[in-house]
Design a protein around this motif. Sequence first.
Motif: not given
Length: 272
Positions: A216-223
Amino acid sequence: MKKNLFLFVCVGLLSFWGCAVKKTDEQSSVKTVHGWKSLFNGKDIKDWNVKIHHHDFGVNYGNTFRVEDGTIQVRYDQYGDFNEQYGHLYYKTPYSYYHLKLEYRFVGELHKGAPDYTLRNSGVMFHSQDPKSMPKEQDWPISVEMQFLGGLSDGNPRPTGNMCSPGTNVVYQGKIAASHCLNSTSKTYDGDQWVRAELIVLGDSLITHIIEGDTVLQYSKPQIGGGVANRYDPKLKIDGRLLKSGYIALQSEGQPVDFKNIQIKDLSSAYK
């Protein structure tokens, strides 16, 4: 199609699919990954640590987090006014690359004094700072959250498995997300039904949210970055620093909620 022929075709296809899956698994590097580990034993929370706003680390104020009927229950029956006593229950070990799965359900009424936005609202924090590093008056941990929302039975959509970012930022569709929260594409789940949630975290790379088997959701590079978290130790908030690992925590923010079947598969050997 005749019934017998239909069954023959179905069995044949299932056999082929089973062989194909087995072969793929045997060829994949994920084959070397350890199996699922239960983070919650269904009996107690001795492997978990509590940090609640306005209280020191380790103080389970009002018996907020408790175990009954094989579930971790979040309750406020020993509170007066909620008084922003946002809480988190942290598993004792940090993780970096992993697949987490659990089930949750909302029960009861929002506690007196809790903000309206916390109605049928909870979540699981990940890549969180060590709770021991949080001052007594820090409200939210520097972390990323897989947010759980329950439908309000009003016919309006209210997706779950969203992303919120206290003290952090993430990259979404090629750029830093402009908002504190990102909505998922999930269905709305009304009532007190159990909902299956999964989270796949690949260090400081790709993060995937799954609800009831659907991505249901994708993202990247948590910071580290952004706002929302307050009264933290400024030495720990190094904006722009990628988050490769951290602690996992269940949330309490005024809405009674239950958690069960909390399991993790460590993927480090396959991806690092």
